[in-house]
Design a protein around this motif. Structure first.
Motif, PDB file in Angstrom:
ATOM      1  N   GLN A 126       0.809  -1.212   0.000  1.00 42.56           N
ATOM      2  CA  GLN A 126       0.000   0.000   0.000  1.00 42.56           C
ATOM      3  C   GLN A 126       0.846   1.268   0.000  1.00 42.56           C
ATOM      4  OE1 GLN A 126      -2.650  -0.211   3.359  1.00 42.56           O
ATOM      5  NE2 GLN A 126      -3.817  -1.940   2.535  1.00 42.56           N
ATOM      6  N   GLU A 176       0.459   3.570  -3.127  1.00 39.65           N
ATOM      7  CA  GLU A 176      -0.807   4.312  -3.089  1.00 39.65           C
ATOM      8  C   GLU A 176      -0.750   5.429  -2.052  1.00 39.65           C
ATOM      9  OE1 GLU A 176      -5.506   3.602  -1.870  1.00 39.65           O
ATOM     10  OE2 GLU A 176      -4.112   1.916  -1.981  1.00 39.65           O
ATOM     11  N   PHE A 177      -0.147   5.131  -0.895  1.00 42.15           N
ATOM     12  CA  PHE A 177      -0.025   6.134   0.168  1.00 42.15           C
ATOM     13  C   PHE A 177       0.744   7.355  -0.318  1.00 42.15           C
ATOM     14  CE2 PHE A 177       2.811   7.808   3.518  1.00 42.15           C
ATOM     15  CZ  PHE A 177       1.858   8.363   4.364  1.00 42.15           C
ATOM     16  N   ARG A 215      -1.211   9.516  -2.707  1.00 45.16           N
ATOM     17  CA  ARG A 215      -2.279  10.320  -2.114  1.00 45.16           C
ATOM     18  C   ARG A 215      -1.761  11.535  -1.364  1.00 45.16           C
ATOM     19  NH1 ARG A 215      -7.101   6.653   0.285  1.00 45.16           N
ATOM     20  NH2 ARG A 215      -7.992   8.759   0.382  1.00 45.16           N
ATOM     21  N   THR A 272      -2.492  15.377  10.199  1.00 46.27           N
ATOM     22  CA  THR A 272      -3.007  14.008  10.089  1.00 46.27           C
ATOM     23  C   THR A 272      -4.209  13.749  10.998  1.00 46.27           C
ATOM     24  OG1 THR A 272      -1.454  13.216  11.778  1.00 46.27           O
ATOM     25  CG2 THR A 272      -0.720  13.150   9.489  1.00 46.27           C
ATOM     26  N   THR A 297     -10.380  13.878   7.164  1.00 42.69           N
ATOM     27  CA  THR A 297     -10.170  13.398   5.788  1.00 42.69           C
ATOM     28  C   THR A 297      -8.888  12.582   5.634  1.00 42.69           C
ATOM     29  OG1 THR A 297      -9.020  15.458   5.197  1.00 42.69           O
ATOM     30  CG2 THR A 297     -11.417  15.390   4.878  1.00 42.69           C
ATOM     31  N   TRP A 298      -8.065  12.507   6.697  1.00 47.51           N
ATOM     32  CA  TRP A 298      -6.821  11.736   6.616  1.00 47.51           C
ATOM     33  C   TRP A 298      -7.163  10.253   6.587  1.00 47.51           C
ATOM     34  CZ3 TRP A 298      -2.041  12.352   5.231  1.00 47.51           C
ATOM     35  CH2 TRP A 298      -1.045  11.464   5.642  1.00 47.51           C
ATOM     36  N   ALA A 299      -6.707   9.566   5.558  1.00 43.73           N
ATOM     37  CA  ALA A 299      -7.145   8.185   5.304  1.00 43.73           C
ATOM     38  C   ALA A 299      -6.309   7.127   5.995  1.00 43.73           C
ATOM     39  CB  ALA A 299      -7.159   7.920   3.796  1.00 43.73           C
ATOM     40  N   TYR A 300      -5.243   7.537   6.706  1.00 42.80           N
ATOM     41  CA  TYR A 300      -4.334   6.551   7.308  1.00 42.80           C
ATOM     42  C   TYR A 300      -4.183   6.843   8.798  1.00 42.80           C
ATOM     43  CZ  TYR A 300      -3.248   5.646   2.426  1.00 42.80           C
ATOM     44  OH  TYR A 300      -3.337   5.350   1.086  1.00 42.80           O
TER      45      TYR A 300
END
Length: 556
Positions: free
Chosen positions: A243, A246-247, A250, A267, A271-274
């Protein structure tokens, strides 16, 4: 007697804001062995009053107290024997100073009732209460109170100054350490640079080093290409390896052009995806201005093990420096490969020209080159010598381009004059190649590969080891392939006859050590002579294990 403060001056308070008020009050009370009250002169309020306070109306001296607070140094604001009112400014908690510590001191031991009554009137307190307060209390000489309070303030200010300097030195030391670590890492990387070293190997080593330097959960890196290369080092990886690409994508287009630092303030966004990544610092790897990969560190972890803080300019600068070094190295390798391919193509073109000149010896130069490398390897020659032998073997007969075709292709035995023409090809080859600086190291092979051990060869009749070693090796390789190959005037000799001639000629025509190397590696050499192959890379170190010239360590 009343002592008033000196006229107000423009001098700034000497007490730093970093100094603790409680620390100063504690020091005063320990030194004078009695309690101090704390007055906020701006609000007109006593913030701290202990039970043994003699109930003095301190606000009678409000203006003087304000002056003391603003001047920033201790003052005696009332002195009526046997009492003394001492005021000491406290460190400002806001931009303007407003707080002081005050104490009523007894300046005579066992004062007379009349003296106490007089002082009570001057201080505005009840005489009986003052008498009770003074009973058994330690007396302080009037002349000693102010110097002691001043000394306590100056001592604490000095201590605070030393502490501040230590903090600054610690900060500077930390910055110097970070700079040293960065320079040391870059120095180690540059020491390991070579155009033969792939950027993937350099990246793996850099990531391991960075993981030791950067306070993080892990350091990750990726090089694009076919196949892509990902490497990770650290104690914990908050994102799965598959991943990471992808990270990084983004993080946005800006992350592909410059270093990027994201800490908890960014972070923590919904909206932070991780969520497992609290902090991240990245730097792109650019080669010739185009992104070819990236470096990153995930989750700031102070070296003492506690969470807190975040990445900053130091980590961003370090990653950028390493990424730049890797990107430049990748670009240099690409340029080197392009030039190497051009050089290799030119050498193979010359070899093809030799084959076209004399089709009966087609493939001879490549076979001689590979046999020479195998013999040299058997003799323990190094990488530079192996590379020179292969290149020199390919070009050893280049001088035949200058020989008359009729002589070169004659199917019958050559006359003496014709043989003299043939013997010109070593010097002609040297003349053809000597204008190319990259071929200077193979000129001795080209010129001397027809010299003999006993000095009866040509062109210079060199004896034994006066002939360069690589030329002596090439001479044996040339003879082996020549004797075993078909020529216009004869068929190739069987291997038994070739080996018989080699034995008889050892120590006469050829270097006996090279002949011995042949017999130690005869199976490999015979395989080379039987099998036609595409031209090898000019860098012998790149030959695969399946090539007919094995590079294992085998010595006679």
């Amino acid at each position: 007697m009343v002592t008033t403060a000196e006229p107000l001056s423009a001098t700034k308070p000497t007490l730093p804001r970093e100094l603790s008020s409680d620390s100063l009050v504690d020091r005063l009370e320990a030194a004078f062995r009695q309690s101090f009250a704390v007055l906020d002169v701006t609000r007109g309020a006593l913030e701290r009053v202990t039970p043994d306070w003699p109930r003095v109306d301190i606000f009678r001296w409000a203006s003087l107290c304000e002056h003391v607070a603003r001047r920033g140094r201790p003052e005696v604001i009332e002195d009526h024997s046997p009492l003394l009112l001492l005021a000491t400014p406290l460190p400002p908690e806001e931009l303007s100073p407003s707080r002081i510590a005050v104490a009523v001191l007894l300046t005579e031991a066992n004062p007379s009732p009349a003296a106490l009554e007089s002082a009570a009137r001057a201080f505005g307190v009840d005489g009986k209460q003052l008498t009770q307060w003074a009973a058994g209390r330690r007396a302080w000489p009037a002349h000693a109170a102010l110097p002691l309070a001043t000394a306590i303030v100056e001592s604490l200010v000095a201590q605070q100054s030393v502490s501040s300097m230590k903090n600054q030195l610690s900060e500077v030391s930390g910055q110097l350490l970070a700079t040293f670590e960065e320079l040391n890492l870059l120095h180690q990387m540059t020491e390991g640079l070579s155009l033969g070293r792939h950027e993937r190997e350099l990246l793996d080593q850099a990531v391991d080093w960075l993981a030791e330097i950067i306070a993080s959960d892990c350091v990750v890196a990726r090089l694009d290409g076919t196949p892509a290369h990902t490497t990770i080092a650290g104690r914990y990886t908050p994102i799965a390896a598959d991943q990471l690409s992808e990270f990084f994508g983004r993080l946005g287009p800006q992350a592909q052009r410059r270093s990027l630092v994201l800490n908890h303030d960014r972070t923590s966004s919904p909206t932070w995806a991780y969520p497992e990544v609290r902090e991240v610092v990245t730097a792109p790897i650019l080669s010739n201005g185009e992104p070819i990969g990236w470096l990153g560190a995930l989750n700031y972890r102070p070296k003492r093990g506690a969470y807190g803080g975040g990445f900053g300019a130091v980590e961003g600068s370090l990653l950028s420096s390493v990424a730049t070094l890797i990107g430049v190295h990748a670009g240099n390798r690409d340029l080197f490969e392009q030039r190497k391919q051009l050089f290799d193509s030119a050498v193979y073109a010359l070899t093809s020209a030799i084959d076209a000149k004399d089709p009966y010896t087609c493939g001879h130069s490549d076979r001689v080159a590979r046999v020479a490398v195998r013999l040299a390897k058997q003799m323990g020659c190094g990488a530079d010598e192996l590379n020179a032998l292969y290149l020199g073997g390919l070009l050893h007969d280049i001088g035949k381009i200058g020989i008359d075709d009729a002589v070169l292709r004659k199917p019958d035995k050559l006359t003496d004059d014709e043989y003299d023409q043939i013997k010109l090809h070593p010097t002609l080859g040297e003349q053809i190649l000597q204008g190319v600086p990259q071929l200077a190291h193979v000129l001795p092979i080209v010129r001397h590969h027809h010299e003999t051990w006993d000095g009866n060869g040509y062109p210079d009749r060199l004896v034994t080891d006066a002939c360069p070693k690589l030329a002596r090796i090439t001479a044996v390789a040339d003879a082996i392939d020549a004797m075993g190959s078909d020529r216009p005037y004869r068929k190739g000799m069987p291997i038994e006859e070739v080996e018989s001639i080699l034995r008889r000629g050892a120590g006469k025509q050829w270097d006996p050590n090279v002949v011995a190397a042949y017999f130690a590696a005869r199976e490999d050499v015979q395989a080379i002579c039987r099998i036609e192959r595409e031209p090898h890379d000019l860098d012998v170190g790149r030959w695969s294990e399946g090539d007919a010239c094995p590079l294992e360590e085998t010595h006679t």
